[in-house]
Design a protein around this motif. Structure first.
Motif, mmCIF file in Angstrom:
data_model
loop_
_atom_site.group_PDB
_atom_site.id
_atom_site.type_symbol
_atom_site.label_atom_id
_atom_site.label_comp_id
_atom_site.label_asym_id
_atom_site.label_seq_id
_atom_site.Cartn_x
_atom_site.Cartn_y
_atom_site.Cartn_z
ATOM 1 N N GLY A 174 -2.211 8.395 9.015
ATOM 2 C CA GLY A 174 -3.620 8.629 9.296
ATOM 3 C C GLY A 174 -4.100 7.901 10.532
ATOM 4 O O GLY A 174 -3.666 6.782 10.818
ATOM 5 N N THR A 175 -4.981 8.539 11.280
ATOM 6 C CA THR A 175 -5.655 7.919 12.414
ATOM 7 C C THR A 175 -7.153 7.954 12.135
ATOM 8 O O THR A 175 -7.689 8.989 11.720
ATOM 9 C CB THR A 175 -5.356 8.668 13.718
ATOM 10 O OG1 THR A 175 -3.942 8.691 13.938
ATOM 11 C CG2 THR A 175 -6.029 7.984 14.898
ATOM 12 N N VAL A 176 -7.823 6.851 12.362
ATOM 13 C CA VAL A 176 -9.240 6.719 12.021
ATOM 14 C C VAL A 176 -10.052 6.531 13.296
ATOM 15 O O VAL A 176 -9.696 5.748 14.171
ATOM 16 C CB VAL A 176 -9.471 5.527 11.071
ATOM 17 C CG1 VAL A 176 -10.945 5.400 10.708
ATOM 18 C CG2 VAL A 176 -8.626 5.686 9.810
ATOM 19 N N SER A 177 -11.160 7.262 13.384
ATOM 20 C CA SER A 177 -12.110 7.080 14.477
ATOM 21 C C SER A 177 -13.512 7.055 13.890
ATOM 22 O O SER A 177 -13.717 7.385 12.718
ATOM 23 C CB SER A 177 -11.975 8.199 15.509
ATOM 24 O OG SER A 177 -12.246 9.459 14.919
ATOM 25 N N THR A 178 -14.487 6.659 14.690
ATOM 26 C CA THR A 178 -15.861 6.626 14.203
ATOM 27 C C THR A 178 -16.449 8.027 14.166
ATOM 28 O O THR A 178 -16.113 8.893 14.972
ATOM 29 C CB THR A 178 -16.728 5.736 15.094
ATOM 30 O OG1 THR A 178 -16.617 6.161 16.444
ATOM 31 C CG2 THR A 178 -16.326 4.281 14.961
ATOM 32 N N ARG A 220 9.251 -5.355 -4.151
ATOM 33 C CA ARG A 220 7.799 -5.234 -4.171
ATOM 34 C C ARG A 220 7.226 -4.185 -3.225
ATOM 35 O O ARG A 220 6.137 -3.661 -3.464
ATOM 36 C CB ARG A 220 7.132 -6.581 -3.908
ATOM 37 C CG ARG A 220 7.316 -7.119 -2.501
ATOM 38 C CD ARG A 220 6.609 -8.452 -2.330
ATOM 39 N NE ARG A 220 6.884 -9.088 -1.047
ATOM 40 C CZ ARG A 220 6.191 -8.860 0.057
ATOM 41 N NH1 ARG A 220 5.160 -8.022 0.033
ATOM 42 N NH2 ARG A 220 6.511 -9.479 1.183
ATOM 43 N N LEU A 221 7.910 -3.852 -2.145
ATOM 44 C CA LEU A 221 7.376 -2.879 -1.196
ATOM 45 C C LEU A 221 7.547 -1.434 -1.672
ATOM 46 O O LEU A 221 7.076 -0.513 -1.014
ATOM 47 C CB LEU A 221 8.050 -3.051 0.165
ATOM 48 C CG LEU A 221 7.726 -4.348 0.904
ATOM 49 C CD1 LEU A 221 8.452 -4.392 2.241
ATOM 50 C CD2 LEU A 221 6.223 -4.513 1.119
ATOM 51 N N ARG A 222 8.182 -1.240 -2.808
ATOM 52 C CA ARG A 222 8.400 0.112 -3.305
ATOM 53 C C ARG A 222 7.208 0.669 -4.070
ATOM 54 O O ARG A 222 7.101 1.888 -4.248
ATOM 55 C CB ARG A 222 9.631 0.142 -4.222
ATOM 56 C CG ARG A 222 10.923 -0.266 -3.537
ATOM 57 C CD ARG A 222 12.074 -0.256 -4.516
ATOM 58 N NE ARG A 222 13.312 -0.717 -3.887
ATOM 59 C CZ ARG A 222 14.460 -0.818 -4.533
ATOM 60 N NH1 ARG A 222 14.537 -0.482 -5.816
ATOM 61 N NH2 ARG A 222 15.543 -1.252 -3.904
ATOM 62 N N VAL A 223 6.334 -0.201 -4.545
ATOM 63 C CA VAL A 223 5.241 0.243 -5.412
ATOM 64 C C VAL A 223 3.922 -0.327 -4.904
ATOM 65 O O VAL A 223 3.759 -1.551 -4.812
ATOM 66 C CB VAL A 223 5.468 -0.192 -6.875
ATOM 67 C CG1 VAL A 223 4.331 0.294 -7.760
ATOM 68 C CG2 VAL A 223 6.805 0.334 -7.391
ATOM 69 N N ALA A 224 2.979 0.557 -4.595
ATOM 70 C CA ALA A 224 1.652 0.115 -4.171
ATOM 71 C C ALA A 224 1.001 -0.704 -5.275
ATOM 72 O O ALA A 224 1.125 -0.379 -6.462
ATOM 73 C CB ALA A 224 0.784 1.327 -3.830
ATOM 74 N N GLY A 225 0.315 -1.760 -4.877
ATOM 75 C CA GLY A 225 -0.352 -2.633 -5.844
ATOM 76 C C GLY A 225 0.356 -3.948 -6.064
ATOM 77 O O GLY A 225 -0.277 -4.935 -6.463
ATOM 78 N N GLU A 226 1.672 -3.995 -5.805
ATOM 79 C CA GLU A 226 2.397 -5.255 -5.960
ATOM 80 C C GLU A 226 2.051 -6.192 -4.811
ATOM 81 O O GLU A 226 1.659 -5.757 -3.722
ATOM 82 C CB GLU A 226 3.909 -5.009 -5.997
ATOM 83 C CG GLU A 226 4.402 -4.283 -7.242
ATOM 84 C CD GLU A 226 4.437 -5.156 -8.476
ATOM 85 O OE1 GLU A 226 3.964 -6.316 -8.425
ATOM 86 O OE2 GLU A 226 4.939 -4.684 -9.515
ATOM 87 N N ILE A 227 2.221 -7.483 -5.033
ATOM 88 C CA ILE A 227 1.927 -8.482 -4.010
ATOM 89 C C ILE A 227 3.116 -9.424 -3.854
ATOM 90 O O ILE A 227 3.998 -9.477 -4.721
ATOM 91 C CB ILE A 227 0.659 -9.287 -4.347
ATOM 92 C CG1 ILE A 227 0.879 -10.166 -5.593
ATOM 93 C CG2 ILE A 227 -0.530 -8.365 -4.559
ATOM 94 C CD1 ILE A 227 -0.261 -11.132 -5.888
ATOM 95 N N VAL A 266 0.854 -1.185 0.000
ATOM 96 C CA VAL A 266 0.000 0.000 0.000
ATOM 97 C C VAL A 266 0.890 1.235 0.000
ATOM 98 O O VAL A 266 2.095 1.149 0.270
ATOM 99 C CB VAL A 266 -0.962 -0.013 1.212
ATOM 100 C CG1 VAL A 266 -1.805 -1.278 1.197
ATOM 101 C CG2 VAL A 266 -0.204 0.101 2.525
ATOM 102 N N PRO A 267 0.357 2.420 -0.317
ATOM 103 C CA PRO A 267 1.184 3.623 -0.348
ATOM 104 C C PRO A 267 1.952 3.822 0.949
ATOM 105 O O PRO A 267 1.390 3.751 2.038
ATOM 106 C CB PRO A 267 0.160 4.736 -0.579
ATOM 107 C CG PRO A 267 -0.924 4.074 -1.366
ATOM 108 C CD PRO A 267 -1.023 2.699 -0.787
ATOM 109 N N GLY A 268 3.250 4.044 0.818
ATOM 110 C CA GLY A 268 4.104 4.216 1.977
ATOM 111 C C GLY A 268 5.014 3.046 2.248
ATOM 112 O O GLY A 268 5.906 3.114 3.086
ATOM 113 N N ALA A 270 -3.132 1.874 7.588
ATOM 114 C CA ALA A 270 -1.919 1.190 7.139
ATOM 115 C C ALA A 270 -1.181 1.965 6.058
ATOM 116 O O ALA A 270 0.038 1.867 5.958
ATOM 117 C CB ALA A 270 -2.268 -0.201 6.631
ATOM 118 N N ARG A 271 -1.916 2.710 5.241
ATOM 119 C CA ARG A 271 -1.279 3.422 4.126
ATOM 120 C C ARG A 271 -0.791 4.795 4.576
ATOM 121 O O ARG A 271 -1.124 5.269 5.659
ATOM 122 C CB ARG A 271 -2.225 3.571 2.942
ATOM 123 C CG ARG A 271 -3.459 4.416 3.202
ATOM 124 C CD ARG A 271 -4.047 4.979 1.897
ATOM 125 N NE ARG A 271 -3.184 6.014 1.314
ATOM 126 C CZ ARG A 271 -3.469 6.677 0.207
ATOM 127 N NH1 ARG A 271 -4.579 6.402 -0.472
ATOM 128 N NH2 ARG A 271 -2.663 7.602 -0.268
#
Length: 453
Positions: free
Chosen positions: A385-389, A218-225, A111-113, A351-352
């Protein structure tokens, strides 16, 4: 879903038992739905007696030929990590041949980052043409998503044969791919000419090099697996069942210090009308450094007696475009490729990394009821990023950009492959400030997936 707003998630904290996943029971709701139509939904152990018929049905679903005993044995050896399920019709003349197939496993999606999230990778989705319109595909896909949610996977992903089928399940094209056809005589190399050397290597050596090299890249580009080891045999042609393996040619790039930093495998098709205009197909090119990238592409574009070079599953923003004198020598075709489906919004979004600081209030709908809700996303100056409801009925805090979208649209934007401005202009997203939201969700490297699975 509620959680402590002071708790920050990251990819390292998101764990899924990948070993237990393949033997998890089938989704009960899907099993019951299919049973109402006289169909049985069950696991198919890769090592078991039912696997050969499952493989034959899956091959038929993709218009492939019948698998030989040797091919079945090879598939067993390379597929032990997969969760394999089938749908069976006891009234069919060949009752042990499934009329629906699906396979999945827990992979790692970049993912990005540069983090990688455990993700349910889905493959081998087929329904026999004799059993269409019976809800088999829906039951299988919703079943696998349900099992993935139960396992704690925050994302699902797949590559598709038909692009219109998967939006109804919340999947969206999140990383497009580019196919290139390059007229070599027009292109003319103007890119770097790095030190180091390109050399031919045996296909087995390519096979040995590509797996660890891919792990480093693979960790350099988002989308790779992440890629299971046996998968690379398909590129290298190093299984006993490989067809036309002798046509594959492999090369490596070694830098000035003697380290292998890139590999490529390709085939050549002769032009019988003009022997100076053979065509090259690049099966796979993997570069760890800019020098490796330049050296390998220059080698391919300057091959003798070659009129065009073809390559697929490239980035939509390839540096190669700026390494040739005539950009019109390259015909580039874009298509949807890596599909993503968010299953846990907070885990996925935390995560991103993000392209700019900002605060967003997301109102997310999900037709399957798996991941919808209202969320506040606060992104700091470091792009975390931090996520809350965001409670139902509550107004968004002052200064927070509101965004209303479906899980499909959020999944499309997740890897940074499409701007929220674009989705808003297409009528897919509503926002009080789409441009500000897009700046937050942006990422400076275009997502890419370099394989099919």
């Amino acid at each position: 879903m509620t959680f402590d707003t002071d708790t920050r998630r990251d990819a390292d904290a998101t764990t899924v038992d990948a070993a237990a996943y393949p033997v998890a029971p089938v989704n009960e709701r899907s099993r019951a739905r299919l049973a109402e139509h006289g169909l049985e939904y069950r696991l198919v152990p890769v090592a078991g007696d039912d696997y050969p018929q499952w493989l034959q049905s899956a091959a038929r679903g993709f218009q492939d030929g019948e698998r030989s005993d040797e091919q079945v044995a090879s598939s067993r050896e390379r597929s032990a990590y997969r969760r394999v399920t089938g749908v069976y019709d006891s009234a069919a003349p060949v009752a042990d041949a499934p009329v629906g197939t699906i396979a999945s496993w827990i992979g790692q999606l970049t993912v990005p980052g540069g983090s990688a999230l455990p993700s349910c990778a889905i493959s081998a989705v087929t329904v026999a043409p004799t059993h269409r319109r019976r809800g088999i595909a829906r039951a299988m896909l919703e079943g696998e998503l349900g099992v993935a949610v139960s396992a704690g996977a925050p994302l699902a992903m797949l590559t598709v044969s038909e692009s219109t089928l998967y939006g109804r399940y919340g999947f969206a094209s999140a990383a497009a791919s580019a196919s290139w056809r390059i007229e070599t005589k027009r292109a003319t190399w103007i890119g770097p000419r790095p030190d180091g050397r390109v050399d031919f290597i045996p296909r087995q050596r390519f096979r040995e090099l590509v797996a660890p090299l891919h792990e480093r890249v693979r960790l350099r580009v988002a989308g790779e697996i992440d890629v299971q080891g046996g998968f690379w045999d398909g590129f290298a042609g190093t299984t006993p069942t490989a067809e036309k393996a002798g046509e594959k040619r492999a090369v490596q790039y070694t830098d000035a210090s003697g380290e292998v930093r890139g590999v490529a495998v390709y085939t050549v098709k002769e032009n019988h009308d003009d022997f100076t205009k053979a065509s090259v197909h690049v099966g796979y090119l993997l570069a760890e450094t800019d020098d490796a990238y330049a050296a390998l592409w220059r080698f391919l574009l300057e091959l003798d007696l070659v009129g065009e070079v073809n390559a697929g599953e490239l980035s939509v923003d390839e540096p190669l475009r700026w390494m040739i004198a005539d950009q019109r020598a390259a015909t580039v075709t874009l298509r949807d490729h890596q599909y993503v489906r968010i299953l846990d919004v907070p885990a996925a979004l935390e995560a991103r990394r993000y392209g700019a600081p900002g605060s967003l209030a997301l109102d997310v709908t999900d037709v399957l009821g798996l991941a919808g809700g209202r969320f506040l996303v606060m992104v700091d100056d470091d792009g975390r990023g931090t996520v809350s409801t965001w409670p139902d009925g509550a107004a968004a805090p002052d200064g927070v950009v509101e965004v209303s979208l479906g899980i499909e649209e959020l999944s499309a934007a997740y890897l940074g492959g499409v701007s929220l401005v674009t989705l808003a202009a297409a009528g897919r997203v509503r926002s009080t400030d789409a441009a500000a939201a897009a700046r937050v969700f942006s990422w400076h490297v275009a997502p890419r997936l370099s394989i099919w699975y």
